[in-house]
Design an enzyme around this catalytic site. Sequence first.
Site, PDB file in Angstrom:
ATOM      1  N   VAL A   1     -14.037 -29.880 -34.632  1.00  0.00           N
ATOM      2  CA  VAL A   1     -14.720 -29.044 -35.624  1.00  0.00           C
ATOM      3  C   VAL A   1     -14.010 -27.697 -35.693  1.00  0.00           C
ATOM      4  O   VAL A   1     -13.845 -27.018 -34.676  1.00  0.00           O
ATOM      5  CB  VAL A   1     -16.209 -28.862 -35.266  1.00  0.00           C
ATOM      6  CG1 VAL A   1     -16.872 -27.859 -36.213  1.00  0.00           C
ATOM      7  CG2 VAL A   1     -16.943 -30.197 -35.322  1.00  0.00           C
TER       8      VAL A   1
ATOM      9  N   ALA B   1     -22.932 -33.533 -21.655  1.00  0.00           N
ATOM     10  CA  ALA B   1     -23.997 -32.950 -22.483  1.00  0.00           C
ATOM     11  C   ALA B   1     -24.191 -33.750 -23.769  1.00  0.00           C
ATOM     12  O   ALA B   1     -25.316 -34.096 -24.146  1.00  0.00           O
ATOM     13  CB  ALA B   1     -23.677 -31.489 -22.797  1.00  0.00           C
TER      14      ALA B   1
ATOM     15  N   SER C   1     -13.702 -34.838 -29.623  1.00  0.00           N
ATOM     16  CA  SER C   1     -12.259 -35.048 -29.685  1.00  0.00           C
ATOM     17  C   SER C   1     -11.723 -35.473 -28.332  1.00  0.00           C
ATOM     18  O   SER C   1     -12.062 -34.872 -27.304  1.00  0.00           O
ATOM     19  CB  SER C   1     -11.556 -33.765 -30.123  1.00  0.00           C
ATOM     20  OG  SER C   1     -10.162 -33.903 -29.965  1.00  0.00           O
TER      21      SER C   1
ATOM     22  N   GLU D   1     -19.516 -35.145  -9.982  1.00  0.00           N
ATOM     23  CA  GLU D   1     -20.662 -34.263 -10.119  1.00  0.00           C
ATOM     24  C   GLU D   1     -21.789 -34.704  -9.231  1.00  0.00           C
ATOM     25  O   GLU D   1     -21.957 -35.873  -8.940  1.00  0.00           O
ATOM     26  CB  GLU D   1     -21.127 -34.223 -11.588  1.00  0.00           C
ATOM     27  CG  GLU D   1     -20.180 -33.436 -12.456  1.00  0.00           C
ATOM     28  CD  GLU D   1     -20.872 -32.876 -13.690  1.00  0.00           C
ATOM     29  OE1 GLU D   1     -21.883 -32.174 -13.536  1.00  0.00           O
ATOM     30  OE2 GLU D   1     -20.395 -33.139 -14.793  1.00  0.00           O
TER      31      GLU D   1
ATOM     32  N   LYS E   1     -27.084 -39.283  -2.487  1.00  0.00           N
ATOM     33  CA  LYS E   1     -27.154 -37.897  -2.030  1.00  0.00           C
ATOM     34  C   LYS E   1     -28.574 -37.612  -1.533  1.00  0.00           C
ATOM     35  O   LYS E   1     -29.535 -37.739  -2.288  1.00  0.00           O
ATOM     36  CB  LYS E   1     -26.803 -36.957  -3.183  1.00  0.00           C
ATOM     37  CG  LYS E   1     -26.993 -35.478  -2.868  1.00  0.00           C
ATOM     38  CD  LYS E   1     -26.749 -34.629  -4.098  1.00  0.00           C
ATOM     39  CE  LYS E   1     -27.052 -33.168  -3.821  1.00  0.00           C
ATOM     40  NZ  LYS E   1     -26.894 -32.328  -5.013  1.00  0.00           N
TER      41      LYS E   1
ATOM     42  N   GLY F   1     -18.840 -33.901 -27.026  1.00  0.00           N
ATOM     43  CA  GLY F   1     -19.169 -35.085 -26.226  1.00  0.00           C
ATOM     44  C   GLY F   1     -19.413 -34.705 -24.778  1.00  0.00           C
ATOM     45  O   GLY F   1     -20.247 -33.849 -24.481  1.00  0.00           O
TER      46      GLY F   1
ATOM     47  N   THR G   1     -27.311 -28.238 -10.637  1.00  0.00           N
ATOM     48  CA  THR G   1     -28.371 -28.261 -11.652  1.00  0.00           C
ATOM     49  C   THR G   1     -27.855 -28.448 -13.081  1.00  0.00           C
ATOM     50  O   THR G   1     -28.654 -28.522 -14.010  1.00  0.00           O
ATOM     51  CB  THR G   1     -29.180 -26.950 -11.599  1.00  0.00           C
ATOM     52  OG1 THR G   1     -28.263 -25.843 -11.714  1.00  0.00           O
ATOM     53  CG2 THR G   1     -29.949 -26.827 -10.294  1.00  0.00           C
TER      54      THR G   1
ATOM     55  N   GLU H   1     -26.357 -25.582  -6.585  1.00  0.00           N
ATOM     56  CA  GLU H   1     -27.456 -26.522  -6.334  1.00  0.00           C
ATOM     57  C   GLU H   1     -27.445 -27.687  -7.325  1.00  0.00           C
ATOM     58  O   GLU H   1     -28.462 -28.349  -7.542  1.00  0.00           O
ATOM     59  CB  GLU H   1     -28.796 -25.790  -6.360  1.00  0.00           C
ATOM     60  CG  GLU H   1     -29.094 -25.016  -5.076  1.00  0.00           C
ATOM     61  CD  GLU H   1     -29.577 -25.889  -3.923  1.00  0.00           C
ATOM     62  OE1 GLU H   1     -29.915 -27.059  -4.155  1.00  0.00           O
ATOM     63  OE2 GLU H   1     -29.625 -25.389  -2.776  1.00  0.00           O
TER      64      GLU H   1
END
Length: 516
Positions: free
Chosen positions: A190, A20, A44, A54, A83, A17, A348, A346
């Site tokens: 998993v 991503a 989980s 972030e 930002k 989860g 990313t 930076e």
Amino acid sequence: MTNTHPNAIRKIVIVGGGSAGWISAAMLAHYFKDGGCAVELIESEEIGTIGVGESTIPPFLQLIASLGIDEREFIQATQASFKLGIRFEDWKRKGQHYYHPFGAIGGPIGPHEFYQCWLRAKANGHPSELQDFAPGTVMADQGKFMLPFKAQRSLIAGASYALHIDARLIAKFLRDFAETRGVKRTEGIVTDVVTHSDGSVAKVVMKNGQEVEGDLFIDCSGFRALLIGKTLDVPFNDWSDMLLCDRAVVVQTQNIGEPHPYTLSKAEDAGWRWRIPLQHRAGNGYVFSSRHLSDDEARATLVRNVQGPMLMNPMFIAFKTGMRQRLWDKNVVAVGLAGGFIEPLESTALHLIYRGMDFLLRFFPDRDFSPALAAEYNRRMTADYEEIRDFIVLHYCTTQRDDTPFWRDVRQAPISETLKARMALFKAHGVLREGVDEMFRNPSWQSVMEGMGVRPQRYQQLADTAPYEVITQTLDQSKPMLAAQVAGLPSHGEFLAANCPAPPPEPVAAPFKTVA
């Protein structure tokens, strides 16, 4: 709707989860909203999400818009602030700072590029600085904010912006988005992966014995790289010789005063420290080289320098810089940390998740998994990772610092042939090599080069065809005009309060478990 494609992908399984997994799920849910392909995400609660605040870059807002998400609603739900760029302190030398702004720097002077005209003026002794003409920098430095598209007849319109967001709240928001559009979430860890005879993944097995089959698997299992690494054994290209930092210590603090509309990146003795202010609290971290600094020293440096009360115990995150040789192998696509990581200088990481899914949708396979599609996907994603790597190395390899062992070692670190070529071209005439669909545009490279003291030996001769008085008049008029326009704007805090205030956040669970 029934599948019309005879060999269509019928089931996509996302393993993991966090940001991503849920960005991947949200994009798939949006594009398959009319059915035809089931999406299941396994995660989980035990594992949790890395991230205490972030920073994003402007293309992230394209993702939000492409999913039909209201920007104001997203900002309020994720405690986000705006930002305008990044402020770098002590990178070139101690006591010096510069900005890498988002958006334009100046505007064309007749048919001529602004930067070349500015170089010509500087060669003739003009007193201006490059960032005097970057609306993002001038707003950031004054702590002001306005949505650039709402200032169309103003120099401010050339700016661009991104967001500071709470990583856990992004995952929560996008989980809600994806689940309401049919994504199935399965709780569990998993533990085993079952493969077909050709080595591709057939199904995953969870701790409780439950099995989940699929046609296409997206590995969002973080640094564990459960599918792409442990199962398919795709080799990892290690870039830690070029980027020496391999560890971070992070902590959340309560905001005191208004949040600044930029990410702060301050160079330290063995790495660099960030501050990312959200609406009510700030993410703080120290990215460092474990060869040059102990955990205790890193924690002490971070705690000594944070502003406001700490809301959690400092937490350590180990990382390795580099990427898998192939992000797409057989029927597995690695997205996020499972595929690679370039230190967060930076901002990313979220962009690479979005790009990974965007390219997957562009080159979407059927159950034959054409090697040609995978090869093109891998070529494009590798180019992205290498471009970002080179851009981040640029901040280090141009430093003039030699006051600590870390900075002396940074100056001796190898740099890629592609970065050497970019720098040679720039140093000659201020020209930049631009590839297809690259993330960092000319103003970004120009800002960091200038900020780190790298200026071309000469400007391009074509700039001599512009009347010199037109160049100086443009510079002399636009600098005070931009400064005055920015001075009349609301502060960043005032803009947030008036347009998209977020409710106070829920308390952070403490103490946090240390991740070694």
